[in-house]
Design an enzyme around this catalytic site. Structure first.
Site, PDB file in Angstrom:
ATOM      1  N   ASP A  34       0.835  -1.205   0.000  1.00  0.00           N
ATOM      2  CA  ASP A  34       0.000   0.000   0.000  1.00  0.00           C
ATOM      3  C   ASP A  34       0.869   1.254   0.000  1.00  0.00           C
ATOM      4  O   ASP A  34       1.976   1.249   0.543  1.00  0.00           O
ATOM      5  CB  ASP A  34      -0.913  -0.039   1.246  1.00  0.00           C
ATOM      6  CG  ASP A  34      -2.050   0.957   1.145  1.00  0.00           C
ATOM      7  OD1 ASP A  34      -2.293   1.509   0.049  1.00  0.00           O
ATOM      8  OD2 ASP A  34      -2.697   1.194   2.177  1.00  0.00           O
ATOM      9  N   ASN A  36       1.407   3.341  -2.896  1.00  0.00           N
ATOM     10  CA  ASN A  36       2.015   3.751  -4.180  1.00  0.00           C
ATOM     11  C   ASN A  36       1.562   5.155  -4.566  1.00  0.00           C
ATOM     12  O   ASN A  36       2.360   5.987  -5.012  1.00  0.00           O
ATOM     13  CB  ASN A  36       1.587   2.797  -5.306  1.00  0.00           C
ATOM     14  CG  ASN A  36       2.148   1.409  -5.143  1.00  0.00           C
ATOM     15  OD1 ASN A  36       2.995   1.177  -4.295  1.00  0.00           O
ATOM     16  ND2 ASN A  36       1.663   0.473  -5.947  1.00  0.00           N
ATOM     17  N   GLY A  37       0.253   5.395  -4.421  1.00  0.00           N
ATOM     18  CA  GLY A  37      -0.310   6.687  -4.835  1.00  0.00           C
ATOM     19  C   GLY A  37       0.249   7.826  -3.985  1.00  0.00           C
ATOM     20  O   GLY A  37       0.666   8.861  -4.517  1.00  0.00           O
ATOM     21  N   ARG A  38       0.293   7.611  -2.665  1.00  0.00           N
ATOM     22  CA  ARG A  38       0.803   8.674  -1.784  1.00  0.00           C
ATOM     23  C   ARG A  38       2.298   8.913  -1.998  1.00  0.00           C
ATOM     24  O   ARG A  38       2.775  10.036  -1.924  1.00  0.00           O
ATOM     25  CB  ARG A  38       0.514   8.322  -0.314  1.00  0.00           C
ATOM     26  CG  ARG A  38      -0.886   8.719   0.112  1.00  0.00           C
ATOM     27  CD  ARG A  38      -1.305   8.027   1.364  1.00  0.00           C
ATOM     28  NE  ARG A  38      -1.569   6.614   1.115  1.00  0.00           N
ATOM     29  CZ  ARG A  38      -1.608   5.682   2.057  1.00  0.00           C
ATOM     30  NH1 ARG A  38      -1.360   6.001   3.302  1.00  0.00           N
ATOM     31  NH2 ARG A  38      -1.880   4.433   1.746  1.00  0.00           N
ATOM     32  N   HIS A  51       2.956   3.243  -8.925  1.00  0.00           N
ATOM     33  CA  HIS A  51       2.777   1.811  -9.210  1.00  0.00           C
ATOM     34  C   HIS A  51       4.017   1.232  -9.915  1.00  0.00           C
ATOM     35  O   HIS A  51       4.435   0.115  -9.647  1.00  0.00           O
ATOM     36  CB  HIS A  51       1.531   1.590 -10.071  1.00  0.00           C
ATOM     37  CG  HIS A  51       0.255   1.976  -9.368  1.00  0.00           C
ATOM     38  ND1 HIS A  51      -0.005   1.620  -8.075  1.00  0.00           N
ATOM     39  CD2 HIS A  51      -0.832   2.695  -9.797  1.00  0.00           C
ATOM     40  CE1 HIS A  51      -1.200   2.094  -7.710  1.00  0.00           C
ATOM     41  NE2 HIS A  51      -1.711   2.747  -8.729  1.00  0.00           N
ATOM     42  N   TRP A  83     -11.253  -2.489  -9.128  1.00  0.00           N
ATOM     43  CA  TRP A  83     -11.877  -2.137 -10.415  1.00  0.00           C
ATOM     44  C   TRP A  83     -12.583  -0.787 -10.347  1.00  0.00           C
ATOM     45  O   TRP A  83     -12.881  -0.182 -11.369  1.00  0.00           O
ATOM     46  CB  TRP A  83     -12.896  -3.199 -10.849  1.00  0.00           C
ATOM     47  CG  TRP A  83     -12.319  -4.556 -11.089  1.00  0.00           C
ATOM     48  CD1 TRP A  83     -12.432  -5.640 -10.277  1.00  0.00           C
ATOM     49  CD2 TRP A  83     -11.536  -4.993 -12.207  1.00  0.00           C
ATOM     50  NE1 TRP A  83     -11.773  -6.721 -10.811  1.00  0.00           N
ATOM     51  CE2 TRP A  83     -11.217  -6.354 -11.999  1.00  0.00           C
ATOM     52  CE3 TRP A  83     -11.062  -4.366 -13.369  1.00  0.00           C
ATOM     53  CZ2 TRP A  83     -10.455  -7.090 -12.898  1.00  0.00           C
ATOM     54  CZ3 TRP A  83     -10.306  -5.106 -14.276  1.00  0.00           C
ATOM     55  CH2 TRP A  83     -10.012  -6.444 -14.033  1.00  0.00           C
ATOM     56  N   ARG A  85     -11.386   1.927  -9.458  1.00  0.00           N
ATOM     57  CA  ARG A  85     -10.457   3.027  -9.747  1.00  0.00           C
ATOM     58  C   ARG A  85     -10.641   3.521 -11.181  1.00  0.00           C
ATOM     59  O   ARG A  85     -11.221   2.816 -12.011  1.00  0.00           O
ATOM     60  CB  ARG A  85      -9.020   2.550  -9.537  1.00  0.00           C
ATOM     61  CG  ARG A  85      -8.782   2.233  -8.094  1.00  0.00           C
ATOM     62  CD  ARG A  85      -7.351   1.901  -7.817  1.00  0.00           C
ATOM     63  NE  ARG A  85      -7.197   1.670  -6.390  1.00  0.00           N
ATOM     64  CZ  ARG A  85      -6.093   1.865  -5.707  1.00  0.00           C
ATOM     65  NH1 ARG A  85      -4.996   2.254  -6.297  1.00  0.00           N
ATOM     66  NH2 ARG A  85      -6.051   1.644  -4.409  1.00  0.00           N
ATOM     67  N   LEU A 145      11.313 -20.640  -3.848  1.00  0.00           N
ATOM     68  CA  LEU A 145      10.266 -19.752  -3.318  1.00  0.00           C
ATOM     69  C   LEU A 145       9.025 -19.782  -4.211  1.00  0.00           C
ATOM     70  O   LEU A 145       9.124 -19.704  -5.437  1.00  0.00           O
ATOM     71  CB  LEU A 145      10.802 -18.308  -3.285  1.00  0.00           C
ATOM     72  CG  LEU A 145       9.777 -17.226  -2.927  1.00  0.00           C
ATOM     73  CD1 LEU A 145       9.556 -17.179  -1.421  1.00  0.00           C
ATOM     74  CD2 LEU A 145      10.209 -15.865  -3.423  1.00  0.00           C
ATOM     75  N   ARG A 208      -5.363  -1.937   8.289  1.00  0.00           N
ATOM     76  CA  ARG A 208      -6.601  -2.642   7.897  1.00  0.00           C
ATOM     77  C   ARG A 208      -6.207  -3.912   7.173  1.00  0.00           C
ATOM     78  O   ARG A 208      -5.094  -4.021   6.658  1.00  0.00           O
ATOM     79  CB  ARG A 208      -7.386  -1.804   6.868  1.00  0.00           C
ATOM     80  CG  ARG A 208      -8.059  -0.601   7.357  1.00  0.00           C
ATOM     81  CD  ARG A 208      -8.950  -0.050   6.232  1.00  0.00           C
ATOM     82  NE  ARG A 208      -8.174   0.574   5.153  1.00  0.00           N
ATOM     83  CZ  ARG A 208      -7.716   1.810   5.179  1.00  0.00           C
ATOM     84  NH1 ARG A 208      -7.952   2.573   6.215  1.00  0.00           N
ATOM     85  NH2 ARG A 208      -7.008   2.297   4.174  1.00  0.00           N
ATOM     86  N   LEU A 209      -7.185  -4.817   7.039  1.00  0.00           N
ATOM     87  CA  LEU A 209      -6.927  -6.049   6.283  1.00  0.00           C
ATOM     88  C   LEU A 209      -7.433  -5.950   4.855  1.00  0.00           C
ATOM     89  O   LEU A 209      -7.020  -6.728   3.983  1.00  0.00           O
ATOM     90  CB  LEU A 209      -7.569  -7.247   6.984  1.00  0.00           C
ATOM     91  CG  LEU A 209      -7.033  -7.508   8.398  1.00  0.00           C
ATOM     92  CD1 LEU A 209      -7.747  -8.681   9.025  1.00  0.00           C
ATOM     93  CD2 LEU A 209      -5.522  -7.750   8.373  1.00  0.00           C
ATOM     94  N   GLU A 221       0.916 -13.375  12.390  1.00  0.00           N
ATOM     95  CA  GLU A 221       1.455 -12.214  13.102  1.00  0.00           C
ATOM     96  C   GLU A 221       1.386 -11.023  12.140  1.00  0.00           C
ATOM     97  O   GLU A 221       1.714 -11.151  10.955  1.00  0.00           O
ATOM     98  CB  GLU A 221       2.919 -12.463  13.512  1.00  0.00           C
ATOM     99  CG  GLU A 221       3.082 -13.572  14.530  1.00  0.00           C
ATOM    100  CD  GLU A 221       2.376 -13.252  15.852  1.00  0.00           C
ATOM    101  OE1 GLU A 221       2.351 -12.076  16.250  1.00  0.00           O
ATOM    102  OE2 GLU A 221       1.844 -14.201  16.479  1.00  0.00           O
TER     103      GLU A 221
HETATM  104  C1  FPP Z   1      -2.004   0.171  -3.299  1.00  0.00           C
HETATM  105  O1  FPP Z   1      -1.482   1.460  -3.329  1.00  0.00           O
HETATM  106  C2  FPP Z   1      -1.424  -0.582  -4.377  1.00  0.00           C
HETATM  107  C3  FPP Z   1      -2.144  -1.200  -5.357  1.00  0.00           C
HETATM  108  C4  FPP Z   1      -3.595  -1.207  -5.426  1.00  0.00           C
HETATM  109  C5  FPP Z   1      -1.451  -1.895  -6.445  1.00  0.00           C
HETATM  110  C6  FPP Z   1      -0.311  -2.706  -6.005  1.00  0.00           C
HETATM  111  C7  FPP Z   1       0.475  -3.081  -7.173  1.00  0.00           C
HETATM  112  C8  FPP Z   1       1.812  -3.024  -7.239  1.00  0.00           C
HETATM  113  C9  FPP Z   1       2.656  -2.637  -6.112  1.00  0.00           C
HETATM  114  C10 FPP Z   1       2.519  -3.403  -8.452  1.00  0.00           C
HETATM  115  C11 FPP Z   1       2.219  -4.823  -8.769  1.00  0.00           C
HETATM  116  C12 FPP Z   1       3.245  -5.404  -9.566  1.00  0.00           C
HETATM  117  C13 FPP Z   1       3.174  -6.651 -10.024  1.00  0.00           C
HETATM  118  C14 FPP Z   1       4.360  -7.200 -10.637  1.00  0.00           C
HETATM  119  C15 FPP Z   1       1.968  -7.474  -9.962  1.00  0.00           C
HETATM  120  P1  FPP Z   1      -2.471   2.648  -3.580  1.00  0.00           P
HETATM  121  O2  FPP Z   1      -2.497   2.959  -5.018  1.00  0.00           O
HETATM  122  O3  FPP Z   1      -3.800   2.342  -2.980  1.00  0.00           O
HETATM  123  O4  FPP Z   1      -1.770   3.783  -2.782  1.00  0.00           O
HETATM  124  P2  FPP Z   1      -2.470   4.984  -1.994  1.00  0.00           P
HETATM  125  O5  FPP Z   1      -3.263   4.337  -0.878  1.00  0.00           O
HETATM  126  O6  FPP Z   1      -1.315   5.772  -1.508  1.00  0.00           O
HETATM  127  O7  FPP Z   1      -3.324   5.708  -2.980  1.00  0.00           O
END
Ligand code: FPP
Length: 255
Positions: A34, A36-38, A51, A83, A85, A145, A208-209, A221
């Site tokens: 979680d 990526n956007g921020r 992302h 979806w 988004r 793995l 959160r989950l 854990e």
């Molecule tokens: C949540 O961050 C992240 C996602 C919904 C996408 C996760 C995907 C990746 C990290 C890349 C996946 C790569 C592969 C190879 C499958 P958010 O966008 O909700 O962040 P935010 O809460 O800050 O807006």
């Protein structure tokens, strides 16, 4: 110098050198990636750049987990709710596994990694599904793995589908209600065959989950970090594992 040390000490996610015992490595680590956007917003960049950098963190986490001797790594890459988004962002997220595998598959094969996917793959765009299928086929005989992508995955949908299947079997007379056990449910979930996660990690400070592996994390854990997913690296994983090793798992009993 003192100011820099003070700043470092006040960072909630500071990376301290950690000692890890090779005898108590979590077999299955699951990660809610979680932030990526921020991460992107902080830098004045579009969300998709977050992302893109999140994809690089997937590689770092995979290598780090493999180096530590983790056996199963499940990554929450796209939920059944994602979806909702904007279409451009969904399209970008659906291209990421294709790009990731195009760049990384050979190295994953070299490292004996087996790729799997968990989720409703029928509903994925064909290019995403094809890339995943190719990776699964090309790595199926690998013994290292297991890298398990949760893609179009939702914990409640997984349980709902499992219950529907059990109901149909009862209706067809091939299963009796008394035969429903935890083990049977385990075997009929999308994660069937994988042990439950020992350690669940979530980045970005959220606690959160988010509909992730609701059945399977009953006794996992939990470890949270303020770091955004694109910042995640081996030091974070080591911190999480070190913390895991300090916990006493009681499974409801006494120790
Ligand atoms: C949540 O961050 C992240 C996602 C919904 C996408 C996760 C995907 C990746 C990290 C890349 C996946 C790569 C592969 C190879 C499958 P958010 O966008 O909700 O962040 P935010 O809460 O800050 O807006």
């Amino acid at each position: 110098m003192i100011k820099r040390i003070q700043e470092w000490l006040s960072r909630k996610d500071r990376q301290v050198p950690v000692e890890i015992s090779p005898d108590n490595i979590p077999r299955h680590v699951a990660i809610i990636m979680d932030g990526n956007g921020r991460w992107a917003k902080r830098r004045g960049l579009p969300r998709i750049v977050g992302h893109q950098n999140g994809m690089k963190a997937v590689k770092r986490a995979t290598i780090a987990a493999n180096d530590l001797g983790v056996e199963f790594l499940t990554m929450y890459a796209f939920s059944t709710e994602n979806w909702k988004r904007p279409k451009d962002e969904v399209d970008f997220l659906m291209r990421l596994p294709v790009e990731f595998l195009a760049i990384e598959l050979d190295e994953l094969i070299e490292k004996n990694v087996q790729v799997r996917v968990m989720g409703d793959t029928e509903a994925l765009p064909s290019h995403t599904r094809r890339a995943m299928e190719e990776a699964i086929v090309r790595t199926e005989s690998n013994t290292g793995l297991i890298l398990n992508f949760a893609l179009n995955y939702g914990g409640r949908k997984e349980i709902e589908d499992c219950m529907r299947g059990l109901g149909k079997d009862i209706q067809a007379g091939v299963l009796s209600p008394e035969e429903i056990t935890s083990e049977l449910i385990d075997s009929r979930l999308l994660s069937g065959g994988l042990p439950d996660p020992d350690l669940l990690i979530r980045t970005s400070g959220e606690m959160r989950l988010s509909n992730f592996m609701l059945w399977q994390i009953a006794y996992s854990e939990l470890w949270f970090t303020d770091a955004y997913w694109p910042e995640f690296d081996k030091a974070h994983l080591m911190q999480a594992v070190a913390e895991y090793q300090r916990r006493t798992r009681r499974y409801g009993g006494l120790k």
